[in-house]
Design a protein around this motif. Sequence first.
Motif, PDB file in Angstrom:
ATOM      1  N   MET A 123     -41.923  49.540  11.679  1.00 19.27           N
ATOM      2  CA  MET A 123     -41.830  48.884  10.421  1.00 19.27           C
ATOM      3  C   MET A 123     -42.500  47.415  10.524  1.00 19.27           C
ATOM      4  O   MET A 123     -43.064  46.935   9.424  1.00 19.27           O
ATOM      5  N   GLY A 124     -41.578  47.161  11.594  1.00 19.78           N
ATOM      6  CA  GLY A 124     -41.523  45.717  11.134  1.00 19.78           C
ATOM      7  C   GLY A 124     -42.851  44.545  11.811  1.00 19.78           C
ATOM      8  O   GLY A 124     -43.440  43.979  10.786  1.00 19.78           O
ATOM      9  N   ALA A 125     -43.596  45.166  12.557  1.00 22.31           N
ATOM     10  CA  ALA A 125     -44.971  44.788  12.698  1.00 22.31           C
ATOM     11  C   ALA A 125     -45.596  45.944  11.764  1.00 22.31           C
ATOM     12  O   ALA A 125     -46.742  45.080  11.096  1.00 22.31           O
ATOM     13  N   LEU A 126     -46.045  46.410  11.329  1.00 18.77           N
ATOM     14  CA  LEU A 126     -46.869  46.993   9.730  1.00 18.77           C
ATOM     15  C   LEU A 126     -46.626  46.624   8.860  1.00 18.77           C
ATOM     16  O   LEU A 126     -47.749  45.582   7.993  1.00 18.77           O
ATOM     17  N   MET A 127     -44.849  45.502   8.550  1.00 19.66           N
ATOM     18  CA  MET A 127     -44.930  44.611   7.140  1.00 19.66           C
ATOM     19  C   MET A 127     -45.686  43.181   7.311  1.00 19.66           C
ATOM     20  O   MET A 127     -45.741  43.163   6.305  1.00 19.66           O
ATOM     21  N   ALA A 128     -45.274  43.155   8.626  1.00 19.88           N
ATOM     22  CA  ALA A 128     -45.767  40.969   8.771  1.00 19.88           C
ATOM     23  C   ALA A 128     -47.345  41.790   9.080  1.00 19.88           C
ATOM     24  O   ALA A 128     -47.662  40.465   7.973  1.00 19.88           O
ATOM     25  N   ALA A 129     -47.825  42.628   9.533  1.00 21.08           N
ATOM     26  CA  ALA A 129     -49.446  42.707   8.796  1.00 21.08           C
ATOM     27  C   ALA A 129     -49.835  42.851   7.743  1.00 21.08           C
ATOM     28  O   ALA A 129     -50.762  42.763   7.123  1.00 21.08           O
ATOM     29  N   THR A 158     -36.727  39.870  -7.190  1.00 23.50           N
ATOM     30  CA  THR A 158     -37.320  39.554  -8.038  1.00 23.50           C
ATOM     31  C   THR A 158     -38.894  38.893  -7.156  1.00 23.50           C
ATOM     32  O   THR A 158     -39.954  38.375  -7.040  1.00 23.50           O
ATOM     33  N   ALA A 159     -38.213  38.889  -5.449  1.00 20.46           N
ATOM     34  CA  ALA A 159     -39.855  39.414  -4.721  1.00 20.46           C
ATOM     35  C   ALA A 159     -39.420  40.667  -3.915  1.00 20.46           C
ATOM     36  O   ALA A 159     -38.500  41.342  -3.893  1.00 20.46           O
ATOM     37  N   ASP A 160     -39.967  40.638  -2.927  1.00 21.26           N
ATOM     38  CA  ASP A 160     -40.562  41.193  -1.865  1.00 21.26           C
ATOM     39  C   ASP A 160     -39.647  40.672  -0.840  1.00 21.26           C
ATOM     40  O   ASP A 160     -40.232  39.681  -0.169  1.00 21.26           O
ATOM     41  N   PRO A 161     -38.495  41.367  -0.450  1.00 21.52           N
ATOM     42  CA  PRO A 161     -37.418  40.523   0.781  1.00 21.52           C
ATOM     43  C   PRO A 161     -38.093  40.652   1.985  1.00 21.52           C
ATOM     44  O   PRO A 161     -37.489  39.800   3.100  1.00 21.52           O
ATOM     45  N   PHE A 162     -39.171  41.728   2.515  1.00 20.19           N
ATOM     46  CA  PHE A 162     -39.681  41.415   3.657  1.00 20.19           C
ATOM     47  C   PHE A 162     -40.419  40.609   3.960  1.00 20.19           C
ATOM     48  O   PHE A 162     -40.887  39.548   4.924  1.00 20.19           O
ATOM     49  N   HIS A 163     -40.877  39.527   2.421  1.00 17.08           N
ATOM     50  CA  HIS A 163     -41.757  38.400   2.509  1.00 17.08           C
ATOM     51  C   HIS A 163     -40.782  37.491   2.305  1.00 17.08           C
ATOM     52  O   HIS A 163     -42.036  35.878   1.668  1.00 17.08           O
ATOM     53  N   ALA A 164     -40.138  37.161   1.575  1.00 12.02           N
ATOM     54  CA  ALA A 164     -39.185  35.816   0.639  1.00 12.02           C
ATOM     55  C   ALA A 164     -38.197  36.104   1.185  1.00 12.02           C
ATOM     56  O   ALA A 164     -37.490  37.317   1.867  1.00 12.02           O
ATOM     57  N   LEU A 165     -36.888  34.583   0.914  1.00  5.47           N
ATOM     58  CA  LEU A 165     -35.484  35.248   2.024  1.00  5.47           C
ATOM     59  C   LEU A 165     -35.149  35.620   0.719  1.00  5.47           C
ATOM     60  O   LEU A 165     -35.396  36.577  -0.655  1.00  5.47           O
ATOM     61  N   VAL A 166     -33.949  36.787   1.418  1.00  5.35           N
ATOM     62  CA  VAL A 166     -33.292  38.053   0.484  1.00  5.35           C
ATOM     63  C   VAL A 166     -32.022  36.989  -0.684  1.00  5.35           C
ATOM     64  O   VAL A 166     -32.776  37.403  -1.888  1.00  5.35           O
ATOM     65  N   SER A 167     -32.272  35.357  -0.177  1.00  3.51           N
ATOM     66  CA  SER A 167     -31.675  35.061  -1.551  1.00  3.51           C
ATOM     67  C   SER A 167     -32.760  34.782  -3.430  1.00  3.51           C
ATOM     68  O   SER A 167     -31.698  34.444  -3.717  1.00  3.51           O
ATOM     69  N   GLU A 168     -33.913  34.609  -2.801  1.00  6.08           N
ATOM     70  CA  GLU A 168     -35.211  34.589  -3.466  1.00  6.08           C
ATOM     71  C   GLU A 168     -35.559  35.708  -4.380  1.00  6.08           C
ATOM     72  O   GLU A 168     -35.879  35.080  -4.744  1.00  6.08           O
TER      73      GLU A 168
END
Length: 431
Positions: free
Chosen positions: A304-310, A13-23
């Motif tokens: 991955m972590g830095a590029l996703m965060a950016a 229902t959303a991108d789990p890199f930018h929202a809580l997994v539960s959401e």
Amino acid sequence: MAQLLLGQTLTFTADPFHALVSEATRHERRGGVLVEDGKITATGTADDLRAAHPQAKITDYGDALIMAGFIDAHAHYPQTGIIASWGKRLIDWLNTYTFPEETRFTDPAYAAKTAARYLDLTAANGTTTIASFCTIHPASVDALFDAAKARDQRIVAGKTCMDRNAPDGLRDTAKSAYDDSRALLEKWHGLGRASYAITPRFSPTSTPEQLEALGALWAEHPDCLMQTHLSEQLDEIEWVQRLFPKARDYLDTYESFGLLGEGGLFGHAIHLTEREKARLREVDAALIHCPTSNTFIGSGLFQMGALMAAGHRIGLATDTGGGSSFSMLRTMAAAYEIGQLTGTALHPAQLLWLATSGSARALRLDDKIGNLAAGMEADLVVLELAATPAIAQRSERANDFWEQVFPTIMMGDDRAIVATWINGKAVLPRS
Ligand SMILES: [Zn+2]
């Protein structure tokens, strides 16, 4: 006729890199997916869907997990026959294994045979869409689009263009690359489930004239994708600097010829400068992470972590046959391991998202594929979460769904694939 598939189900229902997994996720322990005319028309609990659609033909997958089919955002189908070739780094690997094999695709019958075998192997691994390079031969492009069309399969592909630093028989010209790519694009792009991607292999094998011609073609057809390679190995980057002495960096060899933009797919993108990262982010081009290839050929660690965060747009891919597996499960496991080496433990929801919605977003097809939701095309994979004794003894101790699915991500392969559905039909096992 409506078909109702029952099992565990997973929807994003959303991108789990930018929202809580539960959401970002919705999991049904006993869920259902209604499929009609190649589309998903409803999802929900098994009980609700059974009650609402009593006429639907039911396929009950028990405790197996039904989710969107895997999307491999960067592969080379002509390298199917040379996967797992030993002991070379990128440039040697291309010269020793890749180029001799790609020469064989002058033969349309060989191309057709390989395309069919490749789509069979990938379907057996739960992959329902691939963005693939072909060879310089137009017949190699027709072969893959024809094979995908016969399967009703969504596909992204393009003629690989090379007019220098490749052997005899594997070079085109700036003009023939433009002409052949344009003819193939006009023939295939938007036909059924096919999308064309303009495909310079990488800067070292294209002259500035060829890159310029392909940039012009993209400007004439901006709804197409453009796929290539970027900053895979350090000695490759040095070679690019020697070939393009005026370029600011590797990305500039594409940018200055009109080959950087929305719809650009840059495979690997490991050793990026700050300017390259900023420009890629600014134009919202996609970076394609190829973890098994990056370890197999010894290229380096994708951040991955830095590029996703950016906020980068990132897809996941096998890079067959530089990658060592056709399996997106194996690819997710490798992405997890590289994440650990770069300080980011990817959650199973993030790994599954990358292999489906993330790759669909990279390919700009996320309005059509990559999620288990009403309105999406019915490309599905059904995963057995206890496919081997080793996985079963671990998953049976799981306290929640993510703990149950993670052993399959880390240790699973084609034995975990119960079924693959393409455009609303089970292609594996065949129905
Ligand atoms: Zn590649």
